[in-house]
Design a protein around this motif. Structure first.
Motif, PDB file in Angstrom:
ATOM      1  N   THR A  70       1.174  -1.128  -0.119  1.00 61.40           N
ATOM      2  CA  THR A  70      -0.180   0.055   0.013  1.00 61.40           C
ATOM      3  C   THR A  70       0.651   0.866   0.272  1.00 61.40           C
ATOM      4  O   THR A  70       2.151   0.922   0.531  1.00 61.40           O
ATOM      5  N   SER A  71       0.199   2.399  -0.650  1.00 57.56           N
ATOM      6  CA  SER A  71       0.899   3.805  -0.117  1.00 57.56           C
ATOM      7  C   SER A  71      -0.053   4.658  -0.359  1.00 57.56           C
ATOM      8  O   SER A  71      -0.685   4.468  -0.814  1.00 57.56           O
ATOM      9  N   ARG A  72       0.462   5.985   0.264  1.00 56.40           N
ATOM     10  CA  ARG A  72      -0.240   6.808   0.193  1.00 56.40           C
ATOM     11  C   ARG A  72      -1.135   8.121  -0.850  1.00 56.40           C
ATOM     12  O   ARG A  72      -2.057   8.720  -0.719  1.00 56.40           O
ATOM     13  N   GLY A  73      -0.532   8.264  -2.136  1.00 58.74           N
ATOM     14  CA  GLY A  73      -0.248   9.164  -2.942  1.00 58.74           C
ATOM     15  C   GLY A  73       0.281   9.039  -4.337  1.00 58.74           C
ATOM     16  O   GLY A  73       1.695   8.987  -4.019  1.00 58.74           O
ATOM     17  N   PRO A  74      -0.575  10.246  -4.836  1.00 61.32           N
ATOM     18  CA  PRO A  74       0.968  10.752  -5.696  1.00 61.32           C
ATOM     19  C   PRO A  74       2.064  11.038  -4.838  1.00 61.32           C
ATOM     20  O   PRO A  74       3.489  10.404  -6.461  1.00 61.32           O
ATOM     21  N   ALA A  75       2.709  11.599  -4.233  1.00 58.94           N
ATOM     22  CA  ALA A  75       3.952  11.960  -4.036  1.00 58.94           C
ATOM     23  C   ALA A  75       4.647  11.029  -3.584  1.00 58.94           C
ATOM     24  O   ALA A  75       5.686  10.811  -3.677  1.00 58.94           O
ATOM     25  N   ASP A  76       4.291   9.240  -3.199  1.00 61.31           N
ATOM     26  CA  ASP A  76       4.840   8.781  -2.815  1.00 61.31           C
ATOM     27  C   ASP A  76       4.948   7.294  -4.112  1.00 61.31           C
ATOM     28  O   ASP A  76       5.547   6.520  -4.142  1.00 61.31           O
ATOM     29  N   LEU A  77       4.630   7.596  -5.118  1.00 61.25           N
ATOM     30  CA  LEU A  77       4.594   7.229  -6.922  1.00 61.25           C
ATOM     31  C   LEU A  77       5.747   6.606  -6.748  1.00 61.25           C
ATOM     32  O   LEU A  77       6.149   5.025  -7.764  1.00 61.25           O
ATOM     33  N   PRO A  78       7.200   7.499  -7.269  1.00 60.84           N
ATOM     34  CA  PRO A  78       7.767   6.954  -7.219  1.00 60.84           C
ATOM     35  C   PRO A  78       8.585   5.609  -6.866  1.00 60.84           C
ATOM     36  O   PRO A  78       8.715   3.924  -6.968  1.00 60.84           O
ATOM     37  N   ALA A  79       8.406   5.312  -5.476  1.00 60.70           N
ATOM     38  CA  ALA A  79       8.644   4.570  -4.498  1.00 60.70           C
ATOM     39  C   ALA A  79       7.612   3.384  -4.552  1.00 60.70           C
ATOM     40  O   ALA A  79       8.096   2.032  -4.209  1.00 60.70           O
ATOM     41  N   PHE A  80       6.763   3.558  -4.732  1.00 60.77           N
ATOM     42  CA  PHE A  80       5.643   2.474  -5.031  1.00 60.77           C
ATOM     43  C   PHE A  80       5.903   1.935  -5.826  1.00 60.77           C
ATOM     44  O   PHE A  80       5.933   0.377  -6.104  1.00 60.77           O
ATOM     45  N   CYS A  81       5.935   2.675  -7.192  1.00 55.65           N
ATOM     46  CA  CYS A  81       5.823   1.852  -8.524  1.00 55.65           C
ATOM     47  C   CYS A  81       7.699   0.600  -8.761  1.00 55.65           C
ATOM     48  O   CYS A  81       7.094   0.078  -9.251  1.00 55.65           O
ATOM     49  N   SER A  82       8.255   1.414  -8.106  1.00 50.84           N
ATOM     50  CA  SER A  82       9.196   0.216  -7.808  1.00 50.84           C
ATOM     51  C   SER A  82       9.334  -0.381  -6.932  1.00 50.84           C
ATOM     52  O   SER A  82       9.763  -1.824  -7.042  1.00 50.84           O
ATOM     53  N   THR A  83       8.139  -0.467  -6.262  1.00 48.15           N
ATOM     54  CA  THR A  83       8.227  -1.293  -5.146  1.00 48.15           C
ATOM     55  C   THR A  83       7.731  -2.795  -5.588  1.00 48.15           C
ATOM     56  O   THR A  83       7.670  -4.116  -5.731  1.00 48.15           O
TER      57      THR A  83
END
Length: 186
Positions: free
Chosen positions: A159-172
């Motif tokens: 899970t991820s918080r939102g657009p600001a976290d997309l780089p980390a979310f995508c790689s994870t």
């Protein structure tokens, strides 16, 4: 970056999806070699949004939820925006699809308001999760431990918080989906 050659990923969304939360994860998955399908509650196209309010183009629907089977996919992405997950959680077929994914032990990734679908599918109790801040109480009431972190991985649910976290979310999610066994090809 891990390779996802041969993997097929479902992206469940409908009108009101936050454009970058569908577009960037899909791009990362394609970049790693995966095939993706946008699944929705109606055919044609879904209307994307920016910050829930501004029209931000459309995405073609690849398959309607009534014609989608968990066995056809290796993983599931639940993008956010407040509108899309709110509409999806009111659709019996969409909730059943997510619930079937949860029981299949295949990886699931949800960002922003996407975890609403996991709440509706009774999949958050006892898990560590994050989301857009307005969902934190919903997650707690459903039994999750809420973490204020950019990305949280609890077994096979990311899970991820939102657009600001997309780089980390995508790689994870690329890394997490690469670890999952590939579905049986028929």
């Amino acid at each position: 970056m891990s390779h996802l050659e041969g993997k097929k990923i479902a992206i469940l969304a409908t009108d009101g999806v936050e454009r970058v939360e569908l577009e960037q994860p899909r791009g990362a998955l394609h970049g790693a070699g995966a095939q993706t399908e946008v699944i929705s509650i109606h055919p044609g196209e879904i209307q994307a949004r920016q910050s829930d309010l501004i029209r931000a183009g459309t995405f073609a629907v690849d398959r309607e939820i009534g014609n989608a089977a968990v066995d056809d996919y290796d993983a599931l992405v639940l993008p956010g925006g407040a509108v899309s997950p709110d509409r999806l959680r009111m659709d019996r077929d969409a909730v059943s699809f997510v619930r079937a994914f949860v029981t299949s032990d295949k990886p699931i990734a949800a960002i922003c308001h996407g975890p609403w679908m996991l709440i509706e599918a009774d999949a958050v109790s006892g898990r560590r999760m994050t989301s857009f801040p307005s969902l934190h109480n919903d997650l707690r009431r459903a039994g999750a431990t809420v973490m204020d972190e950019g990305v949280v991985v609890d077994e096979r649910i990311t899970t991820s918080r939102g657009p600001a976290d997309l780089p980390a979310f995508c790689s994870t999610i690329v890394d997490q989906f690469a670890k999952a066994p590939q579905r049986a090809m028929i």
